[in-house]
Design an enzyme around this catalytic site. Structure first.
Site, PDB file in Angstrom:
ATOM      1  N   SER A 171      10.035   2.927  -2.227  1.00 15.53           N
ATOM      2  CA  SER A 171       8.695   3.377  -1.861  1.00 15.53           C
ATOM      3  C   SER A 171       8.637   3.526  -0.357  1.00 15.53           C
ATOM      4  O   SER A 171       9.600   3.201   0.347  1.00 15.53           O
ATOM      5  CB  SER A 171       7.651   2.364  -2.324  1.00 15.53           C
ATOM      6  OG  SER A 171       7.721   1.221  -1.490  1.00 15.53           O
ATOM      7  N   LYS A 172       7.498   3.972   0.126  1.00 13.36           N
ATOM      8  CA  LYS A 172       7.331   4.172   1.563  1.00 13.36           C
ATOM      9  C   LYS A 172       7.705   2.919   2.352  1.00 13.36           C
ATOM     10  O   LYS A 172       8.143   2.990   3.473  1.00 13.36           O
ATOM     11  CB  LYS A 172       5.865   4.518   1.858  1.00 13.36           C
ATOM     12  CG  LYS A 172       5.598   6.004   1.831  1.00 13.36           C
ATOM     13  CD  LYS A 172       4.152   6.272   2.160  1.00 13.36           C
ATOM     14  CE  LYS A 172       3.359   6.341   0.905  1.00 13.36           C
ATOM     15  NZ  LYS A 172       2.021   6.444   0.787  1.00 13.36           N
TER      16      LYS A 172
END
Ligand code: GLU
Length: 490
Positions: free
Chosen positions: A251-252
């Site tokens: 994820s980010k």
């Protein structure tokens, strides 16, 4: 006939996990001489992002994942975008109502909230069963006629165990008591994902559904829907998750996730595709470099891995470097040119295109082997494009036996004299053949001359050598650079 699909929602940019799902679905269809479809799932208008649909389609095409059927390619099973299929979903949900497999539900937001709260307080999942589940159709129609808002829900059968086989996870059984009476048609008249997906996969004759793991918990509902309609369900393959190096879902927070970020960071599409293909699939060989046709050739569903795969940025970088090194230089020049134009317009306009093509080609050929990403190019090629400001301390090297600047200056003069025996730019080999015997004659070591010479030409601790630099820069520029440093030392 094998038919697979990729069904993105236009809610943002393509994630590398999405690209991998599309890739596997595409490969499986192509391997079996079947068709690959792209269907846009835009039933949740609140999450839609403008431009996302075209960006998704462009990205897939750019990676060579061409749809046989899609909103762009057309096809016999269209429209390939769910918001244009609303009458179809209404028709099918109507059938379920008639059969008694679905019902109109008039539960208010407050009632639903109260249910949610009750479940939260109890700390367990309490599947929703509407109080309207068993009212008659006539009663429901009267409420609708009176203007009451409704949704249509699936009537999950009582006391059953829903069983299906996932191609990766095996046999899965879920008691129907654990499944919500899923909304199929929302108040706004749009279907939910669940209804739309099941209807579309059937009407589009999909044989294999390859999709993200997050849909596994919903699959019992989908299997039930197929049964209610009397349709044969496709084969399901719920793909493992891609994890970051911290073993949490990519994820980010733990790395780049969007395909566009990788392209911007100078990764080649072939390398990215190759690398992500290997995250959840085992080729069962030691081969690691696969072109798309080679992936199609080698792929099999039983090579898909059940365990979650870890995304290793270093491995991707290594692979990208291999692709760059193996690319014909003229092709790399074109790719770099495209890349710089888009992502580093400053370098492109002020440096790259202000030099002639032969010079750029020679520079690219020289640094190609050391570029791991296209973004490395401006850094690695700097010494060719810009005259360096030489830090004289760098001319010294204890290891090479140059301990003071007088010695360095003499070495530069020595090298310069040899270079000046040429009247036009020498090839690297010609210069080497002239220089090495002279150094030996003078009773010096190669490094004693070549180290300062290289530093004078590049200003860098690590760079291409003096022969390569002279060949590429040209006689005049090489001489000027060396003379400038000699003058500085005077
Ligand atoms: N529209 C869903 C998504 O965005 C697709 C799920 C599926 O492939 O069935 O993930």
């Amino acid at each position: 006939m094998t038919r697979t699909r990729f069904a993105p929602s236009p809610t943002g940019q393509l994630h590398i996990g999405g690209l991998r799902t599309a890739l596997y679905a595409y490969i499986w269809a192509k391997k079996n001489h079947g068709q690959f479809l792209v269907r846009i799932e835009d039933t949740d208008k609140t999450r839609e992002v403008e431009g996302a649909r075209d960006a998704l389609l462009d990205t897939l095409e750019m990676f060579g994942i061409h749809a046989d059927e899609s909103i762009r390619a057309g096809g016999d099973c269209g429209p390939y975008i769910q918001s244009e299929r609303l009458p179809i979903y209404r028709e099918y949900v109507g059938k379920l109502i008639e059969q008694g497999d679905a019902y109109y539900c008039f539960t208010t937001e407050e009632e639903l909230e109260a249910h949610k709260k009750k479940a939260e307080e109890a700390g367990i999942m309490i599947p929703f069963r509407s109080p309207y589940r068993d009212i008659t159709l006539a009663e429901a129609k009267a409420k609708i006629a009176a203007g009451e808002k409704y949704v249509i829900r699936m009537k999950i059968p009582k006391g059953e165990v829903i069983t299906f086989t996932d191609g990766l996870k095996g046999k899965i059984s879920v008691p129907s008591a654990d499944i919500d009476d899923q909304v199929l048609l929302k108040t706004d008249g749009f279907p939910t994902y669940h209804l739309a997906m099941a209807v579309d996969d059937h009407l589009m004759k999909i044989t294999h559904v390859l999709r993200g793991d997050e849909w596994l918990p919903s699959t019992p509902k989908h299997v039930l829907l197929y049964r209610m309609f009397g349709w044969e369900a496709p084969e399901f393959y719920h793909l493992s998750v891609i994890l970051g190096s911290d073993r949490k879902k990519l994820s980010k927070r733990n790395g780049d996730t969007h395909v566009s970020q990788f392209l911007e960071n100078g990764y080649l599409k072939e390398a990215l595709l190759n690398y992500i293909a290997l995250i959840g699939w085992n080729s069962k060989t030691t081969k690691e470099i696969f072109s798309l046709p080679e992936l199609i050739e080698a792929f099999s569903l039983d090579g898909l891995q059940i365990a979650n795969g870890i995304f290793d940025p270093e491995k991707l970088k290594w692979m990208n470097g291999k692709y760059i090194a193996a690319m014909p230089t003229n092709e790399l020049v074109d790719r770099l040119s495209e890349y710089l134009k888009q992502y580093n317009p400053e370098f492109y306009e002020n440096t790259f295109i202000t030099h002639d093509a032969d010079f750029n080609n020679a520079v690219v050929a020289e640094v190609q082997k050391r570029c791991e990403t296209l973004a490395d190019f401006p850094v690695l090629s700097e010494c060719f494009y810009h005259e360096p400001e030489v830090d004289t301390a760098l001319l010294l090297s204890e290891k090479m036996g140059i301990t003071d600047l007088t010695q360095a200056k003499e070495a530069l003069q020595f090298g310069l004299d040899v270079i000046k025996t040429f009247t036009s730019t020498p090839s690297r080999d010609a210069l080497k053949d002239a220089m090495i015997p002279k150094i030996a004659e003078a009773g010096k070591k190669n490094g004693q001359i070549l180290w300062p010479l290289r530093v004078a030409l590049t200003g860098k601790e690590f760079s291409p050598g003096a022969f390569e630099m002279t060949e590429i820069l040209g006689l005049e520029k090489a001489i000027a650079r060396i003379e400038k440093v000699i003058a500085k030392l005077a």
